[in-house]
Design a protein around this motif. Structure first.
Motif, PDB file in Angstrom:
ATOM      1  N   HIS A  48       0.782  -1.262   0.149  1.00 53.44           N
ATOM      2  CA  HIS A  48       0.114  -0.097  -0.011  1.00 53.44           C
ATOM      3  C   HIS A  48       0.802   1.267  -0.144  1.00 53.44           C
ATOM      4  O   HIS A  48       0.326   2.339  -0.012  1.00 53.44           O
ATOM      5  N   ASP A  49       2.075   1.231   0.028  1.00 57.81           N
ATOM      6  CA  ASP A  49       2.858   2.462   0.073  1.00 57.81           C
ATOM      7  C   ASP A  49       4.204   2.244  -1.111  1.00 57.81           C
ATOM      8  O   ASP A  49       5.176   1.676  -0.765  1.00 57.81           O
ATOM      9  N   ILE A  50       4.025   2.612  -1.994  1.00 55.12           N
ATOM     10  CA  ILE A  50       4.995   2.426  -3.258  1.00 55.12           C
ATOM     11  C   ILE A  50       6.361   3.270  -3.139  1.00 55.12           C
ATOM     12  O   ILE A  50       7.538   2.894  -3.470  1.00 55.12           O
ATOM     13  N   MET A  51       6.340   4.043  -1.963  1.00 58.19           N
ATOM     14  CA  MET A  51       7.462   5.033  -1.643  1.00 58.19           C
ATOM     15  C   MET A  51       8.333   4.266  -0.645  1.00 58.19           C
ATOM     16  O   MET A  51       9.351   4.515  -0.420  1.00 58.19           O
ATOM     17  N   ALA A  52       7.574   3.190  -0.176  1.00 53.23           N
ATOM     18  CA  ALA A  52       8.379   2.277   1.144  1.00 53.23           C
ATOM     19  C   ALA A  52       9.319   1.356   0.451  1.00 53.23           C
ATOM     20  O   ALA A  52       8.880   0.632  -0.309  1.00 53.23           O
ATOM     21  N   VAL A  53      10.442   1.014   1.108  1.00 56.02           N
ATOM     22  CA  VAL A  53      11.332  -0.030   0.360  1.00 56.02           C
ATOM     23  C   VAL A  53      11.585  -1.008   1.621  1.00 56.02           C
ATOM     24  O   VAL A  53      12.095  -1.926   1.260  1.00 56.02           O
ATOM     25  N   VAL A  54      11.305  -0.756   2.621  1.00 53.80           N
ATOM     26  CA  VAL A  54      11.457  -1.634   3.972  1.00 53.80           C
ATOM     27  C   VAL A  54      10.258  -1.456   4.875  1.00 53.80           C
ATOM     28  O   VAL A  54       9.626  -0.427   5.030  1.00 53.80           O
ATOM     29  N   ALA A  55       9.541  -2.435   5.243  1.00 53.07           N
ATOM     30  CA  ALA A  55       8.615  -2.645   6.461  1.00 53.07           C
ATOM     31  C   ALA A  55       9.220  -2.926   7.653  1.00 53.07           C
ATOM     32  O   ALA A  55       9.941  -4.160   7.630  1.00 53.07           O
ATOM     33  N   PHE A  56       8.625  -2.575   8.961  1.00 47.42           N
ATOM     34  CA  PHE A  56       9.370  -2.933  10.200  1.00 47.42           C
ATOM     35  C   PHE A  56       8.106  -2.838  11.139  1.00 47.42           C
ATOM     36  O   PHE A  56       6.958  -2.334  10.802  1.00 47.42           O
ATOM     37  N   CYS A  57       8.571  -3.154  12.392  1.00 48.70           N
ATOM     38  CA  CYS A  57       7.636  -2.985  13.376  1.00 48.70           C
ATOM     39  C   CYS A  57       8.052  -2.650  14.867  1.00 48.70           C
ATOM     40  O   CYS A  57       9.363  -2.513  14.976  1.00 48.70           O
ATOM     41  N   ARG A  58       7.413  -2.471  15.784  1.00 47.01           N
ATOM     42  CA  ARG A  58       7.902  -2.398  17.208  1.00 47.01           C
ATOM     43  C   ARG A  58       8.345  -3.730  17.591  1.00 47.01           C
ATOM     44  O   ARG A  58       7.985  -4.775  17.160  1.00 47.01           O
ATOM     45  N   MET A  59       9.357  -3.617  18.386  1.00 50.99           N
ATOM     46  CA  MET A  59      10.248  -4.881  18.720  1.00 50.99           C
ATOM     47  C   MET A  59      10.757  -4.737  20.087  1.00 50.99           C
ATOM     48  O   MET A  59      10.683  -3.795  20.654  1.00 50.99           O
ATOM     49  N   GLN A  60      11.418  -6.105  20.482  1.00 51.24           N
ATOM     50  CA  GLN A  60      11.957  -6.288  21.876  1.00 51.24           C
ATOM     51  C   GLN A  60      13.162  -7.178  21.569  1.00 51.24           C
ATOM     52  O   GLN A  60      13.143  -7.855  20.825  1.00 51.24           O
ATOM     53  N   HIS A  61      14.201  -6.762  22.325  1.00 51.91           N
ATOM     54  CA  HIS A  61      15.480  -7.645  22.627  1.00 51.91           C
ATOM     55  C   HIS A  61      15.149  -8.548  23.874  1.00 51.91           C
ATOM     56  O   HIS A  61      14.731  -8.273  24.847  1.00 51.91           O
TER      57      HIS A  61
END
Length: 202
Positions: A48-61
């Motif tokens: 849905h976002d042609i300008m985005a090259v990578v998708a990520f999320c909130r995360m934890q170590h």
């Protein structure tokens, strides 16, 4: 897919990328954890976002046993800044350079990436053997081609074993970050011009 001999992390990172055929790509370590919807949710964001090259999320170590070591709710600050009309006024690349390392921006390397962009950046061959900071360089190079888009959900846990935690002790972060900037920009003159340009548009 298994190597006959131990070729090291850099060669393996490049090998699996060379063998991949899909539109999207991600690196996956054997001891990390992903929500069952990780790929589906991030793929939809990229769709849905042609300008985005990578998708990520909130995360934890997390530690090997699963206990949470650190949470990174502010990693989403790398998202591009938009005005009221929805037009990007500050790119993810600029925000990535300015964001503090403590917010976990380096972990974007474990997101879902457009494979053609990753190949075009050729960042593994350029910086895979740089040691500490190579992952920052790779993410920075990817973001020169577009933005990062985030899920607000916690969909990923990165496992930090004792060896990886110990390897960070005694590192000269400032010295390595200077090396990273030179790797991206080539010369200090180019870097200074770029940073000056950032502040002009803030």
């Amino acid at each position: 897919m298994r190597q006959e001999t131990n070729r090291g992390a850099t060669a393996n990172f490049q090998y699996v990328l060379d063998e991949a055929v899909g539109e999207y790509f991600m690196w996956a370590a054997h001891d990390d954890w992903w929500d069952p919807n990780f790929i589906q949710e991030l793929a939809l964001l990229l769709d849905h976002d042609i300008m985005a090259v990578v998708a990520f999320c909130r995360m934890q170590h997390v530690h090997v046993g699963g206990e949470v070591f650190k949470t990174y709710p502010n990693i989403t600050l790398v998202s591009p800044k938009k005005n009221k009309q929805g037009i990007v006024v500050t790119s993810s690349f600029r925000r990535f350079l300015l964001q503090n390392l403590i917010h976990g921006k380096v972990n974007i390397i474990y997101g879902l990436i457009r494979r053609k962009i990753l190949i075009k950046s050729d960042s593994i061959r350029k910086w895979g053997d740089w040691g500490w900071g190579a992952d920052l360089l790779i993410v920075a190079q990817i973001l020169r081609y577009g933005n990062v888009v985030f899920s607000n959900n916690f969909l990923f846990k990165k496992c930090l074993n004792p060896d990886s935690l110990g390897s960070l002790k005694g590192k000269n972060v400032n010295s390595n970050f200077m090396k990273i900037l030179l790797g991206v920009f080539g010369t200090w003159k180019s870097y200074h011009r770029y940073i000056y340009g950032i502040w002009l548009v803030q």
